[in-house]
Each structure stands twice: as structure tokens, then as C-alpha cells.
Design a protein around this motif. Structure first.
Motif, PDB file in Angstrom:
ATOM      1  N   ALA A 223      40.240  42.355  54.559  1.00  0.00           N
ATOM      2  CA  ALA A 223      39.660  43.317  55.508  1.00  0.00           C
ATOM      3  C   ALA A 223      38.168  43.062  55.718  1.00  0.00           C
ATOM      4  CB  ALA A 223      39.878  44.745  55.010  1.00  0.00           C
ATOM      5  N   ASN A 224      37.495  42.639  54.656  1.00  0.00           N
ATOM      6  CA  ASN A 224      36.044  42.451  54.714  1.00  0.00           C
ATOM      7  C   ASN A 224      35.626  40.998  54.879  1.00  0.00           C
ATOM      8  OD1 ASN A 224      35.637  45.230  54.333  1.00  0.00           O
ATOM      9  ND2 ASN A 224      35.783  45.000  52.112  1.00  0.00           N
ATOM     10  N   GLY A 225      36.599  40.091  55.005  1.00  0.00           N
ATOM     11  CA  GLY A 225      36.272  38.678  55.117  1.00  0.00           C
ATOM     12  C   GLY A 225      35.606  38.159  53.855  1.00  0.00           C
ATOM     13  N   ASN A 226      36.011  38.698  52.706  1.00  0.00           N
ATOM     14  CA  ASN A 226      35.405  38.355  51.425  1.00  0.00           C
ATOM     15  C   ASN A 226      36.382  37.510  50.612  1.00  0.00           C
ATOM     16  OD1 ASN A 226      33.546  38.368  49.349  1.00  0.00           O
ATOM     17  ND2 ASN A 226      33.285  40.588  49.343  1.00  0.00           N
ATOM     18  N   SER A 227      35.981  37.093  49.425  1.00  0.00           N
ATOM     19  CA  SER A 227      36.837  36.278  48.564  1.00  0.00           C
ATOM     20  C   SER A 227      36.354  36.378  47.120  1.00  0.00           C
ATOM     21  CB  SER A 227      36.794  34.811  49.001  1.00  0.00           C
ATOM     22  OG  SER A 227      35.495  34.276  48.750  1.00  0.00           O
ATOM     23  N   ILE A 228      37.167  35.867  46.229  1.00  0.00           N
ATOM     24  CA  ILE A 228      36.788  35.793  44.812  1.00  0.00           C
ATOM     25  C   ILE A 228      35.503  34.974  44.675  1.00  0.00           C
ATOM     26  CG2 ILE A 228      37.432  34.649  42.634  1.00  0.00           C
ATOM     27  CD1 ILE A 228      38.715  37.399  42.927  1.00  0.00           C
ATOM     28  N   GLU A 229      35.450  33.840  45.363  1.00  0.00           N
ATOM     29  CA  GLU A 229      34.286  32.966  45.261  1.00  0.00           C
ATOM     30  C   GLU A 229      33.021  33.673  45.745  1.00  0.00           C
ATOM     31  OE1 GLU A 229      37.231  32.241  46.576  1.00  0.00           O
ATOM     32  OE2 GLU A 229      37.835  30.212  46.034  1.00  0.00           O
ATOM     33  N   ALA A 230      33.140  34.433  46.843  1.00  0.00           N
ATOM     34  CA  ALA A 230      31.985  35.157  47.375  1.00  0.00           C
ATOM     35  C   ALA A 230      31.540  36.272  46.428  1.00  0.00           C
ATOM     36  CB  ALA A 230      32.310  35.734  48.752  1.00  0.00           C
ATOM     37  N   SER A 231      32.448  36.684  45.525  1.00  0.00           N
ATOM     38  CA  SER A 231      32.110  37.697  44.521  1.00  0.00           C
ATOM     39  C   SER A 231      31.511  37.063  43.272  1.00  0.00           C
ATOM     40  CB  SER A 231      33.364  38.496  44.141  1.00  0.00           C
ATOM     41  OG  SER A 231      33.884  39.157  45.267  1.00  0.00           O
ATOM     42  N   HIS A 232      31.253  35.755  43.341  1.00  0.00           N
ATOM     43  CA  HIS A 232      30.654  34.992  42.238  1.00  0.00           C
ATOM     44  C   HIS A 232      31.553  34.959  41.005  1.00  0.00           C
ATOM     45  CE1 HIS A 232      27.116  34.779  44.716  1.00  0.00           C
ATOM     46  NE2 HIS A 232      27.120  36.093  44.819  1.00  0.00           N
ATOM     47  N   LEU A 233      32.868  34.904  41.256  1.00  0.00           N
ATOM     48  CA  LEU A 233      33.850  34.773  40.182  1.00  0.00           C
ATOM     49  C   LEU A 233      34.577  33.445  40.349  1.00  0.00           C
ATOM     50  CD1 LEU A 233      35.307  38.395  40.279  1.00  0.00           C
ATOM     51  CD2 LEU A 233      33.693  37.463  38.606  1.00  0.00           C
ATOM     52  N   ASP A 234      34.991  32.864  39.246  1.00  0.00           N
ATOM     53  CA  ASP A 234      35.660  31.568  39.262  1.00  0.00           C
ATOM     54  C   ASP A 234      37.144  31.753  39.611  1.00  0.00           C
ATOM     55  OD1 ASP A 234      36.783  29.069  38.753  1.00  0.00           O
ATOM     56  OD2 ASP A 234      35.537  28.728  36.984  1.00  0.00           O
ATOM     57  N   PRO A 235      37.613  31.142  40.699  1.00  0.00           N
ATOM     58  CA  PRO A 235      39.026  31.280  41.065  1.00  0.00           C
ATOM     59  C   PRO A 235      39.987  30.695  40.024  1.00  0.00           C
ATOM     60  CG  PRO A 235      37.932  29.700  42.504  1.00  0.00           C
ATOM     61  CD  PRO A 235      36.872  30.323  41.647  1.00  0.00           C
ATOM     62  N   LYS A 236      39.477  29.910  39.090  1.00  0.00           N
ATOM     63  CA  LYS A 236      40.326  29.442  37.989  1.00  0.00           C
ATOM     64  C   LYS A 236      40.655  30.600  37.049  1.00  0.00           C
ATOM     65  CE  LYS A 236      38.208  24.906  37.935  1.00  0.00           C
ATOM     66  NZ  LYS A 236      37.163  24.151  37.261  1.00  0.00           N
ATOM     67  N   ASP A 237      39.799  31.643  37.063  1.00  0.00           N
ATOM     68  CA  ASP A 237      39.979  32.783  36.160  1.00  0.00           C
ATOM     69  C   ASP A 237      40.407  34.061  36.870  1.00  0.00           C
ATOM     70  OD1 ASP A 237      39.164  31.276  33.908  1.00  0.00           O
ATOM     71  OD2 ASP A 237      37.052  31.631  34.413  1.00  0.00           O
ATOM     72  N   TYR A 238      40.252  34.115  38.184  1.00  0.00           N
ATOM     73  CA  TYR A 238      40.533  35.333  38.951  1.00  0.00           C
ATOM     74  C   TYR A 238      41.363  34.995  40.183  1.00  0.00           C
ATOM     75  CZ  TYR A 238      36.838  37.489  36.200  1.00  0.00           C
ATOM     76  OH  TYR A 238      36.077  37.971  35.165  1.00  0.00           O
ATOM     77  N   ALA A 239      42.406  35.797  40.432  1.00  0.00           N
ATOM     78  CA  ALA A 239      43.235  35.628  41.624  1.00  0.00           C
ATOM     79  C   ALA A 239      43.471  36.989  42.267  1.00  0.00           C
ATOM     80  CB  ALA A 239      44.564  34.969  41.276  1.00  0.00           C
ATOM     81  N   ALA A 240      42.886  37.186  43.433  1.00  0.00           N
ATOM     82  CA  ALA A 240      43.101  38.424  44.191  1.00  0.00           C
ATOM     83  C   ALA A 240      44.376  38.245  44.999  1.00  0.00           C
ATOM     84  CB  ALA A 240      41.905  38.724  45.087  1.00  0.00           C
ATOM     85  N   GLU A 241      45.475  38.345  44.321  1.00  0.00           N
ATOM     86  CA  GLU A 241      46.809  38.191  44.905  1.00  0.00           C
ATOM     87  C   GLU A 241      47.667  39.287  44.296  1.00  0.00           C
ATOM     88  OE1 GLU A 241      49.312  37.170  47.377  1.00  0.00           O
ATOM     89  OE2 GLU A 241      47.673  35.721  47.315  1.00  0.00           O
ATOM     90  N   GLY A 242      48.613  39.788  45.021  1.00  0.00           N
ATOM     91  CA  GLY A 242      49.425  40.894  44.528  1.00  0.00           C
ATOM     92  C   GLY A 242      50.177  40.566  43.254  1.00  0.00           C
ATOM     93  N   GLY A 243      50.371  41.593  42.413  1.00  0.00           N
ATOM     94  CA  GLY A 243      51.213  41.413  41.242  1.00  0.00           C
ATOM     95  C   GLY A 243      50.665  41.971  39.949  1.00  0.00           C
ATOM     96  N   SER A 244      49.444  42.473  39.927  1.00  0.00           N
ATOM     97  CA  SER A 244      48.943  43.125  38.719  1.00  0.00           C
ATOM     98  C   SER A 244      48.535  44.548  39.091  1.00  0.00           C
ATOM     99  CB  SER A 244      47.760  42.378  38.105  1.00  0.00           C
ATOM    100  OG  SER A 244      47.478  42.902  36.817  1.00  0.00           O
TER     101      SER A 244
END
Length: 156
Positions: free
Chosen positions: A96-117
Motif C-alpha cells: 500500500a505504501n510502496g515500501n519493503s523490508i529493504e527500505a525498512s533497513h532490515l535484511d531480507p535474509k532474516d525478514y520476509a513480509a509475506e503471509g503466514g505468521s
């Protein structure tokens, strides 16, 4: 109201409604088993993990899942712990905000904003853990958890 905004409100409502008064080891077993049984009924293969206060209470992997699912579970759990919302809520909010894990300064190897938790929430306490599934598309991982929690907590 945008499509994203309506979905975010629905996801927030799920978090508000799907809260426990208590959550025991037996509760974890019952919820985890019901999620696995629901996946079996739908001929889906998933892995499910339930953690409370950092302690693993339930973990089960169906045939067809592997170590990759374990990594997805951990990455999605990290999102819940960092942001205080379900990983699917954060997925939709980022879109909705055109944002991402990377833009939040988090490592995508450690964080996944995907459904399921989904946050394990105790009424009047807050988030004490997570209920996480991996193996289906994120929206469906989220939905299987919500369906089981709705049935368990609300009789729906």
C-alpha cells in the motif's frame, strides 16, 4: 477507501478478535494439529511452528516440505516480532505504501513480509509469540491459520 486500506482494516480486525485468554502447551498442540489436519483435508503440504515467549511449543512438517520452509517460518516470525502485526498485514502495508523490508533497513535474509505468521496474542498482555505456517502462497498460509483460530476462539 483503497483496496489495500479495506484489507488492512480486515487484517487488523483479525488481530483484535483472535486473542487468547490463556495459551498452554496443550493449546499449542491442539491449534497446530488442527492446522495440519486442515491442510491434509485440502491436500496441501505445510510446515507449522508455534512459539510462545521464545519457547518452541509445536512444530510439524508434512511430506513435501523441507528446510526451506523452516527458513521462511523464521523470516516471517521475525517480521511479527519486529512490527507487532501479522506478516501478511505487513506485506499488504508495504504494498500500500510502496515500501519493503529493504527500505525498512532490515535484511531480507532474516525478514520476509509475506503471509503466514500470526501474532500469538494474550488478552490484556499483548503479543507473546507466533503461529506460523509455510508451504502455500502467503495469503493462504495466513488464511489457514486465521480459519483455525476463528473456529477455535470464535466458533466460526
Amino acid at each position: 477507501m483503497s483496496e489495500y486500506q479495506a484489507l488492512l482494516e480486515q487484517l487488523q480486525q483479525q488481530e483484535n478478535e483472535l486473542q487468547f485468554s490463556t495459551f498452554t502447551n496443550e493449546t499449542a498442540f491442539e491449534i497446530g494439529t488442527k492446522i495440519i489436519e486442515r491442510a491434509q483435508q485440502e491436500n496441501k503440504a505445510i510446515a507449522v511452528t508455534i512459539v510462545r515467549n521464545g519457547e518452541l511449543l509445536f512444530h510439524s512438517k508434512m511430506n513435501g516440505t523441507n528446510a526451506n520452509n523452516d527458513q521462511w517460518i523464521q523470516r516471517k516470525r521475525n517480521v511479527v516480532h519486529h512490527f507487532g502485526h501479522s506478516s501478511y498485514f505487513m506485506h499488504v502495508e508495504f504494498k500500500a505504501n510502496g515500501n519493503s523490508i529493504e527500505a525498512s533497513h532490515l535484511d531480507p535474509k532474516d525478514y520476509a513480509a509475506e503471509g503466514g505468521s500470526f501474532p500469538l496474542i494474550i488478552k490484556n498482555v499483548g503479543i507473546v509469540g507466533t503461529i506460523t505456517a509455510s508451504g502455500l502462497p502467503g495469503e493462504l498460509d495466513h488464511q489457514i491459520i486465521v480459519d483455525v483460530l476463528s473456529e477455535f476462539l470464535l466458533g466460526k
